[in-house]
Write a protein that holds these residues in place. Sequence first.
Motif, PDB file in Angstrom:
ATOM      1  N   LEU A  35       7.042   3.046  88.235  1.00  0.00           N
ATOM      2  CA  LEU A  35       7.639   4.235  87.631  1.00  0.00           C
ATOM      3  C   LEU A  35       8.659   4.806  88.596  1.00  0.00           C
ATOM      4  CD1 LEU A  35       7.771   6.357  85.375  1.00  0.00           C
ATOM      5  CD2 LEU A  35       5.927   7.598  86.553  1.00  0.00           C
ATOM      6  N   LYS A  36       9.918   4.864  88.168  1.00  0.00           N
ATOM      7  CA  LYS A  36      10.953   5.438  89.007  1.00  0.00           C
ATOM      8  C   LYS A  36      10.833   6.965  89.003  1.00  0.00           C
ATOM      9  CE  LYS A  36      14.207   1.717  87.894  1.00  0.00           C
ATOM     10  NZ  LYS A  36      15.504   1.386  87.241  1.00  0.00           N
ATOM     11  N   PRO A  37      11.081   7.591  90.134  1.00  0.00           N
ATOM     12  CA  PRO A  37      10.986   9.054  90.196  1.00  0.00           C
ATOM     13  C   PRO A  37      11.882   9.759  89.182  1.00  0.00           C
ATOM     14  CG  PRO A  37      11.129   8.139  92.397  1.00  0.00           C
ATOM     15  CD  PRO A  37      11.374   7.008  91.452  1.00  0.00           C
ATOM     16  N   ILE A  38      13.080   9.239  88.967  1.00  0.00           N
ATOM     17  CA  ILE A  38      13.992   9.893  88.020  1.00  0.00           C
ATOM     18  C   ILE A  38      13.445   9.796  86.597  1.00  0.00           C
ATOM     19  CG2 ILE A  38      15.442   7.873  87.620  1.00  0.00           C
ATOM     20  CD1 ILE A  38      16.542  11.577  87.856  1.00  0.00           C
ATOM     21  N   GLU A  39      12.706   8.733  86.289  1.00  0.00           N
ATOM     22  CA  GLU A  39      12.069   8.618  84.972  1.00  0.00           C
ATOM     23  C   GLU A  39      10.993   9.681  84.820  1.00  0.00           C
ATOM     24  OE1 GLU A  39      12.467   3.821  84.051  1.00  0.00           O
ATOM     25  OE2 GLU A  39      10.762   4.544  85.245  1.00  0.00           O
ATOM     26  N   LEU A  40      10.269   9.955  85.894  1.00  0.00           N
ATOM     27  CA  LEU A  40       9.274  11.028  85.867  1.00  0.00           C
ATOM     28  C   LEU A  40       9.945  12.375  85.627  1.00  0.00           C
ATOM     29  CD1 LEU A  40       6.421  12.240  86.400  1.00  0.00           C
ATOM     30  CD2 LEU A  40       7.053  12.325  88.817  1.00  0.00           C
ATOM     31  N   VAL A  41      11.020  12.657  86.352  1.00  0.00           N
ATOM     32  CA  VAL A  41      11.722  13.939  86.214  1.00  0.00           C
ATOM     33  C   VAL A  41      12.266  14.105  84.798  1.00  0.00           C
ATOM     34  CG1 VAL A  41      13.673  15.311  87.015  1.00  0.00           C
ATOM     35  CG2 VAL A  41      12.292  14.034  88.668  1.00  0.00           C
ATOM     36  N   GLU A  42      12.865  13.055  84.259  1.00  0.00           N
ATOM     37  CA  GLU A  42      13.413  13.119  82.897  1.00  0.00           C
ATOM     38  C   GLU A  42      12.310  13.384  81.875  1.00  0.00           C
ATOM     39  OE1 GLU A  42      17.219  10.067  83.563  1.00  0.00           O
ATOM     40  OE2 GLU A  42      15.336   9.345  82.695  1.00  0.00           O
ATOM     41  N   ALA A  43      11.144  12.763  82.068  1.00  0.00           N
ATOM     42  CA  ALA A  43      10.022  12.973  81.148  1.00  0.00           C
ATOM     43  C   ALA A  43       9.487  14.399  81.258  1.00  0.00           C
ATOM     44  CB  ALA A  43       8.911  11.964  81.443  1.00  0.00           C
ATOM     45  N   MET A  44       9.409  14.924  82.474  1.00  0.00           N
ATOM     46  CA  MET A  44       8.928  16.298  82.662  1.00  0.00           C
ATOM     47  C   MET A  44       9.905  17.294  82.054  1.00  0.00           C
ATOM     48  SD  MET A  44       7.333  16.156  86.526  1.00  0.00           S
ATOM     49  CE  MET A  44       6.439  17.702  86.359  1.00  0.00           C
ATOM     50  N   GLU A  45      11.187  17.027  82.186  1.00  0.00           N
ATOM     51  CA  GLU A  45      12.192  17.907  81.578  1.00  0.00           C
ATOM     52  C   GLU A  45      12.056  17.904  80.055  1.00  0.00           C
ATOM     53  OE1 GLU A  45      15.316  20.337  80.604  1.00  0.00           O
ATOM     54  OE2 GLU A  45      14.250  20.131  82.507  1.00  0.00           O
ATOM     55  N   ARG A  46      11.863  16.712  79.498  1.00  0.00           N
ATOM     56  CA  ARG A  46      11.737  16.596  78.043  1.00  0.00           C
ATOM     57  C   ARG A  46      10.487  17.299  77.522  1.00  0.00           C
ATOM     58  NH1 ARG A  46      10.535  11.170  77.260  1.00  0.00           N
ATOM     59  NH2 ARG A  46       8.355  11.774  76.970  1.00  0.00           N
ATOM     60  N   GLU A  47       9.361  17.126  78.217  1.00  0.00           N
ATOM     61  CA  GLU A  47       8.082  17.658  77.743  1.00  0.00           C
ATOM     62  C   GLU A  47       7.929  19.154  78.033  1.00  0.00           C
ATOM     63  OE1 GLU A  47       5.756  16.064  76.033  1.00  0.00           O
ATOM     64  OE2 GLU A  47       6.794  14.132  76.055  1.00  0.00           O
ATOM     65  N   LEU A  48       8.489  19.629  79.147  1.00  0.00           N
ATOM     66  CA  LEU A  48       8.218  20.996  79.600  1.00  0.00           C
ATOM     67  C   LEU A  48       9.425  21.939  79.506  1.00  0.00           C
ATOM     68  CD1 LEU A  48       6.177  20.066  82.811  1.00  0.00           C
ATOM     69  CD2 LEU A  48       5.280  20.634  80.543  1.00  0.00           C
ATOM     70  N   GLU A  49      10.625  21.382  79.225  1.00  0.00           N
ATOM     71  CA  GLU A  49      11.854  22.177  79.104  1.00  0.00           C
ATOM     72  C   GLU A  49      12.052  23.071  80.331  1.00  0.00           C
ATOM     73  OE1 GLU A  49      11.611  24.222  75.372  1.00  0.00           O
ATOM     74  OE2 GLU A  49      11.962  22.406  74.195  1.00  0.00           O
ATOM     75  N   LEU A  50      12.247  22.444  81.476  1.00  0.00           N
ATOM     76  CA  LEU A  50      12.328  23.163  82.742  1.00  0.00           C
ATOM     77  C   LEU A  50      13.748  23.495  83.177  1.00  0.00           C
ATOM     78  CD1 LEU A  50       9.667  21.037  84.649  1.00  0.00           C
ATOM     79  CD2 LEU A  50       9.331  23.225  83.514  1.00  0.00           C
ATOM     80  N   SER A  51      14.741  23.090  82.389  1.00  0.00           N
ATOM     81  CA  SER A  51      16.152  23.337  82.720  1.00  0.00           C
ATOM     82  C   SER A  51      16.537  22.730  84.067  1.00  0.00           C
ATOM     83  CB  SER A  51      16.452  24.850  82.723  1.00  0.00           C
ATOM     84  OG  SER A  51      16.249  25.403  81.447  1.00  0.00           O
TER      85      SER A  51
END
Length: 233
Positions: A192-208
């Motif tokens: 799992l690439k870190p940027i894939e984690l960040v993109e998923a967290m942004e999508r799920e949590l709407e963190l801007s």
Amino acid sequence: MILRTRFTKVGYLKYLSHLDMVRLFTRTFSKAGIPIKFSEGFNPHPKFSIGNPLPLGTESMAEYMDVELAERMNPETFIERMNNALPEGIQIIGCKTVERRASLTSIIAWSHYEIRFVSEKLDEDIYFEGALTRWNRLSQVNITKKKKKGKKKVERQLDIKPLIGNITYKGKDSEGFHVLSALLKSGESGNLKPIELVEAMERELELSIDLDMVMIKRLDVFADEDGEIKELA
């Protein structure tokens, strides 16, 4: 003999590709007078391998390389000669002899990352801690993975939750970046690439999160022996 080395990849050299890294070390062995062993055959090449290459733009304090030498050399001597010949952003910071064993790629199973980012929404630590709690409650988080199959690109859905060891919010640093510590799968058993984690967290949590301002550094890598996370032997 085989030397297992740990080296950095920081600064502008984080944009060096894996192939460029191989070329750099090949030249450096010659320049530093390292008695590296060569393969046999019509086109001999130096016998060394770099484990689990990083995506371009990712810094690291924990790159590993196995080097096979034609004659014995003190690890301290190896470090000194190599660092005198290497650029500043790539330096050997650890070296030890190892017995012949499985490849680094097959041994490395987890990577520990520091992820720094900016967000318009996250002005208070308590906001993100709450968001991380919501994230941990999710039973499944899917991302789309693309894989080339022949001339076609095939898409598949992948649940990334089993690829995450842990995520910890560390607060803000002195530059105003929010900091995450993340242990992620990184090897043949999953990646799992870190940027894939960040993109998923942004999508799920709407963190801007400003995805163009995400800064990633690998701090360490680990092996997995019978479900137990261990330092590289």
